[in-house]
Every structure is written in C-alpha cells, then in structure tokens.
Design an enzyme around this catalytic site. Structure first.
Site, mmCIF file in Angstrom:
data_model
loop_
_atom_site.group_PDB
_atom_site.id
_atom_site.type_symbol
_atom_site.label_atom_id
_atom_site.label_comp_id
_atom_site.label_asym_id
_atom_site.label_seq_id
_atom_site.Cartn_x
_atom_site.Cartn_y
_atom_site.Cartn_z
ATOM 1 N N ARG A 41 35.101 33.918 39.624
ATOM 2 C CA ARG A 41 36.313 34.764 39.691
ATOM 3 C C ARG A 41 37.455 34.010 40.367
ATOM 4 O O ARG A 41 38.622 34.240 40.063
ATOM 5 C CB ARG A 41 36.004 36.072 40.444
ATOM 6 C CG ARG A 41 37.132 37.125 40.325
ATOM 7 C CD ARG A 41 36.723 38.481 40.916
ATOM 8 N NE ARG A 41 37.697 39.537 40.665
ATOM 9 C CZ ARG A 41 38.292 40.247 41.618
ATOM 10 N NH1 ARG A 41 38.011 40.033 42.890
ATOM 11 N NH2 ARG A 41 39.164 41.191 41.313
ATOM 12 N N ALA A 103 44.035 41.447 38.858
ATOM 13 C CA ALA A 103 42.625 41.327 38.486
ATOM 14 C C ALA A 103 41.991 42.630 38.961
ATOM 15 O O ALA A 103 41.974 42.919 40.156
ATOM 16 C CB ALA A 103 41.990 40.121 39.168
ATOM 17 N N SER A 104 41.501 43.425 38.013
ATOM 18 C CA SER A 104 41.041 44.777 38.338
ATOM 19 C C SER A 104 39.891 44.756 39.337
ATOM 20 O O SER A 104 39.202 43.748 39.512
ATOM 21 C CB SER A 104 40.581 45.486 37.062
ATOM 22 O OG SER A 104 41.541 45.350 36.045
ATOM 23 N N GLU A 105 39.667 45.921 39.947
ATOM 24 C CA GLU A 105 38.585 46.056 40.928
ATOM 25 C C GLU A 105 37.250 45.771 40.235
ATOM 26 O O GLU A 105 36.917 46.410 39.232
ATOM 27 C CB GLU A 105 38.636 47.489 41.455
ATOM 28 C CG GLU A 105 37.756 47.773 42.631
ATOM 29 C CD GLU A 105 37.923 49.229 43.062
ATOM 30 O OE1 GLU A 105 39.072 49.650 43.324
ATOM 31 O OE2 GLU A 105 36.903 49.929 43.117
#
Ligand SMILES: C[S@@+](CC[C@H](N)C(=O)[O-])C[C@H]1O[C@@H](n2cnc3c(N)ncnc32)[C@H](O)[C@@H]1O
Length: 400
Positions: A41, A103-105
C-alpha cells in the site's frame, strides 16, 4: 517495535499485521488476506495529508522524508483512509481544501471486495482509480487483463499507472467520466464504484454482464448497495449492513464544490428560534439503521453532534443550508428532551421518520433494497421490490 523506532525496517511485517487485523472481523477470506499482505500500500500512498480537527487536509506526511517515514508507514498500514489530493475552493468568506481523491479506508475496501464476490475469471470495472491501490488488489486477484479502472482526473490516472507498474501490475486504465459507458461496448462481470452516487447510472446497468454484480456507495445515509443484474436491463439487491462514506462522483475533474459537500449552518437569530420538547430520544440518531431510514425521508439532512470538551455529546444536531435543530441528549423531564429549531422545523421530520421506523419494526439497513432499470426508473423498497413501502431514490443534488 514501531516503525517510528525502526523506520529502516522492511514494510512486509507491517503489511502482514495490517492484513491480519483486517481479517479479524471476518471480512477477508484467506485469499484476500494474502493479497492485502502482499500488495504494498505504501507504493500507492507515497504521501498523504493528515487532517486537522475539522477533518480538513492539513500537514503533508511523506515517506521520502526520513523524519516522517515512521509516521507515514504506520498510517499506511493501518485502517485509515488517507487523503492523497485536495483542491482549494472559495467557500463563504474563505478558501477551503476540498478533498478530491483519497486511498479509501482499508476495512471498507475489504468489505466492498468481499461483497463483490469475485473469482479469477471475472472481468472487473472499477470507477475511481484514485491512488491505484484497489486496482492493484483486483489485479492480484484476477490478473491484469481482467481489470479495467477509470478516473475522471488525468493526473491521478497517470500517477496511478506509474505506481501500479512499480508494484508489478498493468490493468487497463482510462481517463473519463465513469458514469458514461466506455467506448468498445465491453461487458463486465463485476463493477465496483469507489465514489458515491445518489442514483445508479444507466451505463453501469448496460455494461454489466448477465448475472453480474454491482457494488456502489450511495451518497445518502452512508448506504452501500450490492446489486445483481436480473434480465437485460435491471439491477436489484439489498443495501449492506456496513455504513460507508465516499466522496461524490464528479461530472468533471474541476467540478465546483457542490453546496451539499459543505452546507452552511444557518446563522442563529435568537428571536426566530423555536424552543420545544420532543418525545423522540436524540440518541436514535446513533442508530445506523435509523440514519439510513431518515435519509430516505430527508436525504439532504446532515447529522452531527455537539460535544463538550470534544468528548461527551451534549446534543444531536440535524441541519441543511436552510434549517437546523439541536436536541439535548439529557432529558428535561422523564421522556422529554429539549429541542431548539431555527430556519424551519427539521426535528419534526426526524419525529415523523422515527414513527414510521417504529411502525415497521426498527428495520436494519439490509431490510432496505434498491431496484434500478436502464431506462432510468429506480426505487428503494423495504423487504422486497414489490413491498407496500417504497420510496423514490433520494437525490440530494436535486433538492434546493
Ligand atoms: C475515494 S477515491 C478512490 C480510491 C481508489 N479506489 C483507491 O484505491 O485509492 C474516489 C475517486 O473517484 C474519482 N472520481 C470522481 N468522479 C469520477 C467519475 N465521474 N468518473 C471516474 N472517477 C471519478 C475521483 O477522482 C477519486 O480519485
């Protein structure tokens, strides 16, 4: 040991711990857990903006700064949405930073991938490439040639292309409005939107292959719709139990901030304030089922809380650009709570919605469903599409 203490450490143990933590709530199956542990990530979020107390992007945290590396890596491998892009916009008498990509949860990403129910043969279309992280997860599951992703912002797409390649992935990427059908007339077995819509764009229904599935955040009530294609022109399914918050789908990369993103609370005119008592406990607004129910009746009403010392909630507040109500969390006498209303009587709508919520047996979010057809007709229903309880799909954008 945290990366704060040993920033030189390899990222892999962090990714593994992160994937394990995400699996703890049973959302990730073992295949996804391995993928969450393997996809870096940090490559997709080389920097992000930390939020201030008003949730506005504040300080930039970047992994290339040795002094920030620990803080950065800790955030990247935790269950946090990270703001990756914002744009300044005039708002009232100041300029605010409006978030345009993030960047989504990861927990939400995991939930949505789980609901997508994909296998390695499925052709997947993602709306909202953003950082590229979700596209990378999809590639790791199905292979590059199964994944197509589109974002409205060309800068984001080029950036994501580079990061995806760095991590070893080459999905098909497009720049454009994902609500419009892609050229080429391809069909997808799965469509996942990572920006919110009020209504389902017809292009998603027509591009969905027979028996395909669409997972899409709704811009009202924090809804997440999980819809299956039935016949050639219809999708139907339930709203998920999970409550999710996504940025709205934009029709242009430089779309001005819609008023609904940051409604102005009306100014207080004391002599025009209505004081009363309510027999609806303000705590009902903590119930996620009721929040969704209320959104069906008043989609543009925002819910927040007044807090003392940033801790104890003292009042539940509902408001939009025109009106505001604050209901004290402490009863004045048994069963009656003080309410002040300004600009209108939004609390009266809360009371009305609560009565019908009671009458229908306090429905959990997934007792609600949505049916949408390619001709643009769509409706929300309770328990089944032919239910006596149906609503038009609320669209906050269409409200004054
Ligand atoms: C929450 S971010 C996406 C996060 C992304 N999936 C990830 O893994 O980082 C939402 C994205 O939707 C994009 N977007 C907004 N409107 C769009 C549209 N009409 N078509 C395609 N993308 C859109 C935004 O530019 C933004 O990058």
């Amino acid at each position: 040991v945290t990366t704060q203490e040993r920033p030189d450490l390899d990222w892999r143990p962090w990714a593994r711990a992160y994937a394990e933590a995400l699996s703890a709530d049973d959302v990730l199956d073992p295949t996804w857990q391995k993928i969450f542990a393997d996809v870096p990530r940090h490559v997709f979020v080389p920097r992000f903006w930390a939020l201030d107390q008003y949730n506005s992007p504040d300080v930039e945290i970047t992994g290339s700064d040795p002094g920030q590396r620990g803080k950065w890596l800790d955030a990247v491998y935790s269950n946090q949405a990270l703001v990756t892009q914002w744009t300044p916009r005039p708002w009232r008498d100041r300029t605010v930073r409006v978030v345009t990509s993030s960047a989504s949860e990861p927990g939400v990403v995991a939930t949505m991938l789980d609901r997508l129910d994909i296998n390695e043969h499925h052709r997947v279309l993602e709306i909202g490439t953003g950082s590229g992280y979700n596209a990378a997860l999809l590639c790791a599951r199905g292979g590059d040639d199964r994944v197509t992703s589109i974002d409205i912002d060309p800068v984001l797409v080029e950036d994501a292309r580079g990061k995806l390649a760095e991590a070893g992935f080459r999905p098909r990427l497009h720049v454009g409005d994902g609500a419009i059908e892609l050229a080429g007339g391809r069909q997808y077995d799965r469509i996942i939107a990572t920006c919110a819509v009020a209504r389902i764009p017809s292009a998603w229904i027509t591009q969905l292959a027979p028996r395909g599935r669409l997972v899409v955040p709704l811009g009202w009530g924090g809804g997440l719709a999980v819809l299956d294609k039935v016949g050639d022109t219809e999708v139907t399914g339930r709203i998920d139990r999970a409550e999710v918050r996504f940025m709205w789908l934009r029709r242009a990369a430089d779309e001005p901030m819609p008023a609904r993103i940051a409604p102005v609370m009306p100014a207080t005119a004391p002599e025009l304030t209505h004081h009363g008592l309510t027999d609806v406990d303000p705590q009902v607004l903590d119930d996620t089922g009721f929040r969704l129910w209320l959104a069906l009746h008043r989609p543009n009403l925002l819910i927040t809380q007044e807090r003392r010392n940033n801790a104890v909630a003292t009042a539940s507040v509902v408001y939009d650009q025109h009106e505001r109500a604050a209901a004290a969390r402490t009863a004045a006498v048994a069963g009656l709570w003080p309410v002040t209303q300004q600009g209108g009587r939004p609390w009266d709508s809360v009371e009305t919605a609560w009565r019908s919520y009671e009458r229908t047996g306090y429905p959990e979010r997934d007792r609600l469903g949505l049916t949408a057809r390619a001709d643009g007709t769509q409706h929300v229903w309770l328990d089944e599409p032919a239910s006596p309880y149906t609503w038009p799909v609320p669209d906050p954008a269409e409200l004054p």
